[in-house]
Design a protein around this motif. Structure first.
Motif, short mmCIF file in Angstrom:
data_model
loop_
_atom_site.label_atom_id
_atom_site.label_comp_id
_atom_site.label_asym_id
_atom_site.label_seq_id
_atom_site.Cartn_x
_atom_site.Cartn_y
_atom_site.Cartn_z
N GLY A 234 -1.79 4.36 5.69
CA GLY A 234 -1.51 5.79 5.81
C GLY A 234 -0.85 6.04 7.30
N SER A 235 -0.86 7.35 7.41
CA SER A 235 -0.46 8.05 8.62
C SER A 235 -1.75 8.54 9.60
CB SER A 235 0.60 9.25 8.57
OG SER A 235 -0.30 10.50 7.90
N ASN A 236 -1.32 9.03 10.70
CA ASN A 236 -2.36 9.55 11.44
C ASN A 236 -2.74 11.12 11.48
OD1 ASN A 236 -0.15 10.24 13.06
ND2 ASN A 236 -0.97 10.27 14.88
N VAL A 263 -4.10 -2.56 9.71
CA VAL A 263 -3.43 -1.04 9.41
C VAL A 263 -1.86 -1.01 9.16
CG1 VAL A 263 -3.19 1.13 10.55
CG2 VAL A 263 -5.28 -0.16 11.14
N VAL A 264 -1.55 -0.43 8.22
CA VAL A 264 -0.09 -0.36 7.81
C VAL A 264 0.29 1.09 7.87
CG1 VAL A 264 1.82 -1.08 6.09
CG2 VAL A 264 -0.50 -2.23 6.12
N THR A 265 0.91 1.39 8.77
CA THR A 265 1.22 2.73 9.21
C THR A 265 2.62 3.02 9.95
OG1 THR A 265 0.41 4.79 10.53
CG2 THR A 265 0.10 2.60 11.50
N PRO A 266 3.32 4.24 9.66
CA PRO A 266 4.51 4.30 10.48
C PRO A 266 4.23 4.68 11.82
CG PRO A 266 3.98 6.46 9.20
CD PRO A 266 2.90 5.24 8.66
N ASN A 267 2.72 4.88 12.22
CA ASN A 267 2.59 5.41 13.59
C ASN A 267 1.95 4.02 14.26
OD1 ASN A 267 1.37 7.92 11.52
ND2 ASN A 267 3.10 8.32 12.88
N LYS A 272 -2.53 1.62 17.63
CA LYS A 272 -2.71 0.65 18.46
C LYS A 272 -3.67 0.85 19.62
CE LYS A 272 0.90 -3.01 17.70
NZ LYS A 272 1.94 -3.51 18.12
N LYS A 273 -3.50 2.05 20.26
CA LYS A 273 -4.24 2.66 21.13
C LYS A 273 -5.52 3.24 20.77
CE LYS A 273 0.13 4.31 23.70
NZ LYS A 273 0.92 5.32 24.30
N THR A 286 0.67 -2.76 11.75
CA THR A 286 2.14 -2.86 11.47
C THR A 286 2.63 -2.00 10.49
OG1 THR A 286 3.66 -4.66 10.21
CG2 THR A 286 1.66 -4.28 9.14
N SER A 287 3.89 -1.71 10.25
CA SER A 287 4.81 -0.78 9.35
C SER A 287 5.39 -1.52 8.02
CB SER A 287 5.66 0.05 9.94
OG SER A 287 6.76 -0.99 10.67
#
Length: 301
Positions: A234-236, A263-267, A272-273, A286-287
């Motif tokens: 998902g997203s953040n 974590v699979v996300t566009p962000n 990572k931070k 990753t995305s």
């Protein structure tokens, strides 16, 4: 129902956002086409960045969904005074320019529904409001960051959202809600026969467990048989409860050395931070597109 009555438009004002456009819009429209209900996807990008990102993604999405017509337009920001009327004019212009007379419009969110409601008496289509979430609470939880001199605009934005919800409620011919709770919140005044509660369902042709796929995916991702993999997809966005999710993931990782997180996300950079530095060697971020999600889900536990 004849062919004219089975032809419509799926309308949204979000551009082509990577987190939802394939799974919640394009796959749905393709599936509806398989049962004889045909829709074009009309999406208006209301910011310059959203339009640029949409143009960059458009070719790939058209190749992935060759049976779905996707039209991307530039629209006006909802924060702009009288933006609904400007967007209505754009909608009517493109309907006229493309010689399209839809029998129905499936409007994603109350924003799209409020715009379509204004055009409805002119074009005489059936309006379906697709209520996706508690927009007012989402805005209250994460208001935009504005200079102090502009803070007075925040109550006006809440009034605008409430007005759009009211417009969608009054003028829709039918409404779809993703949960009973959302139906109770936004659809209490609608006749029950005009409402439907449909959760965010997974397409069984896209999401399924497969032992062979699990094995190959874990090999590609360098997971051992003894690794226990927890996953977030998902997203953040604030309504995804990302801080709480990361806190749980880190708690599990610290309590079990065999555990790893994915974590699979566009962000990607953002996530990572967010994780503690001492755990990052056990976290894979990753995305991926809709077609890749099942592989990642099979790799996880």
């Amino acid at each position: 129902m004849n062919n004219k009555q089975r032809s419509g438009i799926f309308l949204l004002y979000e551009g082509l956002p990577p987190t939802i456009i394939e799974s919640q819009v394009l796959a749905h429209v393709r599936s509806m086409g398989d049962v004889g209900i045909h829709m074009e996807v009309w999406t208006f990008a209301v910011t310059r960045n959203a339009y640029a990102e949409g143009l960059a993604a458009l070719s790939r999405l058209q190749k992935s969904f060759p049976t779905v017509t996707i039209r991307l337009f530039r629209g006006f920001r909802p924060a702009l005074p009288f933006s609904e009327w400007y967007n209505v004019c754009l909608l009517l212009f493109w309907l006229w320019r493309l010689h399209i007379l839809p029998s129905f419009i499936h409007a994603r969110t109350e924003h799209a529904a409020a715009i379509a409601a204004i055009a409805k008496p002119i074009m005489n289509f059936w309006l379906i409001w697709d209520a996706r979430g508690d927009t007012l609470s989402e805005y209250t939880a994460a208001p935009p960051r504005l200079p102090s001199i502009l803070k007075w605009l925040l109550p006006l934005k809440k009034i605008a959202i409430s007005k759009r919800l009211s417009t969608a409620n009054r003028h829709c011919d039918a409404a779809i809600f993703v949960s009973n709770a959302l139906h109770s919140l936004q659809g209490q005044t609608l006749p029950v026969e005009r409402t439907l509660v449909v959760p965010c369902l997974a397409d069984e042709s896209l999401f399924y467990f497969d032992p062979g796929l699990r094995e190959s995916a874990r090999q590609r991702l360098h997971y051992k048989d003894t690794d226990v993999v927890i996953v977030y997809v998902g997203s953040n966005a604030i309504w995804q409860c990302v801080p709480e999710t990361i806190a749980i993931m880190e708690q599990v990782l610290r309590g079990n050395n065999a555990c790893k997180a994915m974590v699979v996300t566009p962000n990607v950079t953002v996530f990572k931070k967010k994780f503690s530095s001492d755990l990052r060697d056990r976290i894979f971020v990753t995305s991926g597109g809709l077609g890749e999600m099942n592989e990642y889900m099979n790799a996880a536990d």
